[in-house]
Design an enzyme around this catalytic site. Structure first.
Site, PDB file in Angstrom:
ATOM      1  CD  GLU A  91      38.956  -0.594 -16.923  1.00  0.00           C
ATOM      2  OE1 GLU A  91      39.399   0.231 -17.748  1.00  0.00           O
ATOM      3  OE2 GLU A  91      38.438  -1.666 -17.246  1.00  0.00           O
ATOM      4  CB  CYS A 121      38.890   7.236 -16.834  1.00  0.00           C
ATOM      5  SG  CYS A 121      37.260   6.500 -17.002  1.00  0.00           S
TER       6      CYS A 121
HETATM    7  P1  NAP Z   1      43.849   6.076  -6.362  1.00  0.00           P
HETATM    8  O1  NAP Z   1      44.578   6.763  -5.268  1.00  0.00           O
HETATM    9  O2  NAP Z   1      44.504   4.962  -7.081  1.00  0.00           O
HETATM   10  O3  NAP Z   1      42.464   5.606  -5.721  1.00  0.00           O
HETATM   11  C1  NAP Z   1      41.584   4.764  -6.400  1.00  0.00           C
HETATM   12  C2  NAP Z   1      40.951   3.795  -5.410  1.00  0.00           C
HETATM   13  O4  NAP Z   1      41.981   2.972  -4.868  1.00  0.00           O
HETATM   14  C3  NAP Z   1      40.295   4.497  -4.219  1.00  0.00           C
HETATM   15  O5  NAP Z   1      39.153   3.770  -3.834  1.00  0.00           O
HETATM   16  C4  NAP Z   1      41.363   4.391  -3.136  1.00  0.00           C
HETATM   17  O6  NAP Z   1      40.856   4.440  -1.838  1.00  0.00           O
HETATM   18  C5  NAP Z   1      41.904   3.014  -3.447  1.00  0.00           C
HETATM   19  N1  NAP Z   1      43.225   2.768  -2.887  1.00  0.00           N
HETATM   20  C6  NAP Z   1      44.233   3.647  -2.720  1.00  0.00           C
HETATM   21  N2  NAP Z   1      45.292   3.017  -2.149  1.00  0.00           N
HETATM   22  C7  NAP Z   1      44.913   1.731  -1.957  1.00  0.00           C
HETATM   23  C8  NAP Z   1      45.553   0.589  -1.384  1.00  0.00           C
HETATM   24  N3  NAP Z   1      46.788   0.646  -0.903  1.00  0.00           N
HETATM   25  N4  NAP Z   1      44.892  -0.578  -1.366  1.00  0.00           N
HETATM   26  C9  NAP Z   1      43.632  -0.664  -1.844  1.00  0.00           C
HETATM   27  N5  NAP Z   1      42.964   0.391  -2.368  1.00  0.00           N
HETATM   28  C10 NAP Z   1      43.603   1.568  -2.431  1.00  0.00           C
HETATM   29  O7  NAP Z   1      43.416   7.053  -7.457  1.00  0.00           O
HETATM   30  P2  NAP Z   1      42.537   8.374  -7.360  1.00  0.00           P
HETATM   31  O8  NAP Z   1      43.087   9.305  -6.336  1.00  0.00           O
HETATM   32  O9  NAP Z   1      41.093   7.979  -7.215  1.00  0.00           O
HETATM   33  O10 NAP Z   1      42.797   8.956  -8.785  1.00  0.00           O
HETATM   34  C11 NAP Z   1      44.103   9.227  -9.148  1.00  0.00           C
HETATM   35  C12 NAP Z   1      44.260   8.997 -10.596  1.00  0.00           C
HETATM   36  O11 NAP Z   1      43.565   7.823 -11.061  1.00  0.00           O
HETATM   37  C13 NAP Z   1      43.685  10.081 -11.420  1.00  0.00           C
HETATM   38  O12 NAP Z   1      44.496  11.202 -11.386  1.00  0.00           O
HETATM   39  C14 NAP Z   1      43.587   9.399 -12.760  1.00  0.00           C
HETATM   40  O13 NAP Z   1      44.829   9.443 -13.384  1.00  0.00           O
HETATM   41  C15 NAP Z   1      43.267   7.980 -12.435  1.00  0.00           C
HETATM   42  N6  NAP Z   1      41.877   7.618 -12.680  1.00  0.00           N
HETATM   43  C16 NAP Z   1      41.588   6.717 -13.657  1.00  0.00           C
HETATM   44  C17 NAP Z   1      40.279   6.339 -13.905  1.00  0.00           C
HETATM   45  C18 NAP Z   1      39.929   5.300 -14.957  1.00  0.00           C
HETATM   46  O14 NAP Z   1      38.753   4.946 -15.100  1.00  0.00           O
HETATM   47  N7  NAP Z   1      40.850   4.770 -15.708  1.00  0.00           N
HETATM   48  C19 NAP Z   1      39.255   6.902 -13.156  1.00  0.00           C
HETATM   49  C20 NAP Z   1      39.590   7.817 -12.150  1.00  0.00           C
HETATM   50  C21 NAP Z   1      40.896   8.136 -11.914  1.00  0.00           C
HETATM   51  P3  NAP Z   1      40.881   5.783  -0.961  1.00  0.00           P
HETATM   52  O15 NAP Z   1      40.051   6.773  -1.684  1.00  0.00           O
HETATM   53  O16 NAP Z   1      40.299   5.342   0.317  1.00  0.00           O
HETATM   54  O17 NAP Z   1      42.321   6.187  -0.872  1.00  0.00           O
END
Ligand code: NAP
Length: 516
Positions: A254, A293
């Site tokens: 997602e 989202c």
């Molecule tokens: P993100 O950096 O992708 O983080 C999401 C999750 O992934 C967090 O739990 C993060 O952990 C984890 N993660 C990051 N790097 C990882 C790795 N190498 N291996 C495993 N897990 C990893 O995204 P975000 O900062 O939460 O949000 C950024 C963007 O996501 C937003 O700007 C938006 O565009 C999008 N978003 C989409 C939805 C949806 O439902 N579609 C919801 C929220 C956000 P850590 O926090 O420990 O880094």
């Protein structure tokens, strides 16, 4: 200061090494620390593969549903405490916090009831029995059986409560043990939920890793599932991860989504349908500070209605108090993290270079009740474009905050659907019309580009939660840019965690297997 431990292999593991600090995004006051490494993840997977799989295998759908009901009850019992944590750590107003916490409890309760309905079985039927032999004695039946592996859940920062519960509800009911990883920055709610859930669940059924993922993915194997919510860069990394590829790990993503709302050509802004449209657009800009989202990022209105819509939005947004969300008079809080504030300001600047201002400039705001210079605040921003179809910053970049952009169109369903498609695949988009022929043409053309289409009209206006609410009974996920995933959707939500198998044999045996 509180040190958040992870719950792994049946006990609390503090971790070791460097620490990350969770803060209140309104004041930047530190709330808790978390170690960024030092957990025995190999043992956690082994614990889930042995105890978790065995414990859930001994339970029917009804018994697993009863476990979910007990978790929902635990949330209700600690509701005020959880709401306070969401306000402090997530930048949520009380109303935003309810959306996350009550939404989580509601989703658990929904799947608890589904478990009760599915009863004493552990297999799900997929379609009706079919005759595959010369006579009715030789039958065929598709069934779903639980996958033998571990479900790894990686959640986004914006819904630490709901995200934990909605993924857990489906995996647990299907029969898979879970290792859940909340986003580090807002992990306080998920951590408290784990403290509440741990005594209620059999060994190995749910584990929680607080802090960065570290080597989590290196332990994936055949039969495992990864369900991820977050950014597209992380989603890309997951798609290409060697263990995912090598072991055929099932992946549900997602990711980003450029959701749109379209006002139909028949709708007067003063009508019930017009009021619903305006309420939905304004709610999605301000609820959870636009960090949903499913929030509406792009708005399309018939030619000639741009100024009336812009004026109505200015009027509604002008009275919204922004500041420390723990204050009763504040309607919109800060963004969840400093990194998000930086990203969103950059996104707004990119949009501002190609669009005109309608409201809020580029988001500068003086928040109420916050020490000067503190907090991750951006005010609501409405931009306008004369060429919505070809405005690249609008159709190619998600600004994950309180920002939306207006454009106009010729009123045809074909243009409206092409505009939805321009987002490259979204979680949800909405159209507001009371003209059934227009709606029918719109749905036919727009459906391939959206996981959910919300059809706003006068008849449903009074009971609508708006397009931004993901319901447990309807699919959540979307094609293309949105990741191509599917979660929830009632019984469909279990399928991610189950294997579909075609059975062929004695028709009476097949019937008996499904409890007939
Ligand atoms: P993100 O950096 O992708 O983080 C999401 C999750 O992934 C967090 O739990 C993060 O952990 C984890 N993660 C990051 N790097 C990882 C790795 N190498 N291996 C495993 N897990 C990893 O995204 P975000 O900062 O939460 O949000 C950024 C963007 O996501 C937003 O700007 C938006 O565009 C999008 N978003 C989409 C939805 C949806 O439902 N579609 C919801 C929220 C956000 P850590 O926090 O420990 O880094």
């Amino acid at each position: 200061m509180q040190l958040l431990a992870s719950y792994l292999s049946g006990s609390w593991s503090p971790g070791s090494g460097a620490k990350a600090t969770l803060v209140n995004p309104a004041t930047e006051a530190p709330l808790a620390d978390v170690h960024t490494s030092g957990h025995d993840l190999a043992s956690a997977f082994a614990y889930a593969r042995t105890s978790g799989i065995a414990e859930l295998g001994a339970l029917s759908f009804a018994q697993r549903g009863a476990l979910l009901a007990s978790l929902a009850k635990a949330i209700h019992g600690a509701r005020e405490e959880l709401l306070s944590l969401a306000v402090a750590n997530g930048g949520n107003t009380r109303s935003d916090a309810k959306f996350d916490i009550d939404g989580g409890a509601m989703t658990l309760s929904y799947y608890a009831e589904l478990g009760a309905k599915l009863g004493g079985s552990t297999l799900l039927a997929d379609g009706e029995p079919i005759q595959v032999g010369r006579t009715a004695r030789m039958g065929g039946q598709h069934v779903w059986a639980r996958r033998r592996g571990v479900a790894v859940h990686i959640n986004a920062f914006n819904f630490p409560g709901w995200g934990l519960c909605e993924k857990l509800a489906c995996a647990l009911l299907a029969g898979m043990p879970v290792i859940s990883k909340p986003a580090t920055a807002t992990a306080l709610v998920a951590h408290r939920m784990m403290e509440l859930f741990a005594p209620l669940l059999p060994a190995g059924v749910l584990q929680l890793l607080v802090g960065p993922a570290g080597t989590l993915l290196d332990h994936l194997g055949t039969g495992d599932v990864v369900a991820f919510t977050g950014g597209s860069a992380t989603a890309r990394m997951l798609r290409g991860h060697a263990r995912v590829i090598e072991h055929g790990v099932r992946l549900n993503l997602e990711a980003d989504s450029l959701n749109a709302a379209v006002l139909g050509p028949d709708v007067d802004l003063g009508s019930e349908t017009g009021g619903l449209f305006l309420a939905d657009v304004v709610r999605d800009l301000t609820q959870k500070t636009g960090q949903k989202c499913t929030a509406i990022r792009r708005v399309l209105v018939p030619l000639g209605k741009e100024e009336a819509v812009a004026e109505a939005m200015r009027e509604r947004l002008g009275g919204i108090a922004i500041g420390d969300p723990s204050r009763d008079d504040v309607r919109m809080g800060p963004l969840a993290t400093g990194a998000q504030a930086t990203d969103i300001k950059a996104g707004i600047a990119r949009l501002a270079a190609a669009t005109e201002t309608v409201f809020g400039g580029t988001g500068e705001v003086t928040p109420l009740g916050v020490p000067a210079g503190k907090g991750f605040f951006v005010g609501p921003v409405v931009r306008a474009t004369k060429d919505p179809m070809n405005c690249a910053p609008l159709n190619e970049h998600e600004v994950f905050g309180p920002c939306t952009t207006l454009g106009s169109y010729d009123g045809t369903a074909v243009f409206a659907a092409a505009f939805i498609a321009k987002g490259g695949g979204c979680l949800v988009s909405s159209a507001y019309s009371d003209e059934r022929d227009w709606v029918s043409a719109f749905v036919g053309a727009a459906a391939p580009w959206a996981g959910r289409l919300y059809l706003g009209s006068a008849k449903m206006a009074a009971q609508s939660p708006g397009p931004g609410t993901a319901l447990p009974s309807l699919l959540h996920g979307g094609p293309g840019r949105a990741g191509g995933g599917e979660e929830l959707g009632g019984e469909r939500g279990l399928h991610l965690y189950m294997q579909r198998t075609a059975l062929e044999g004695d028709a009476s045996v097949l019937k008996a297997l499904l409890g007939g």
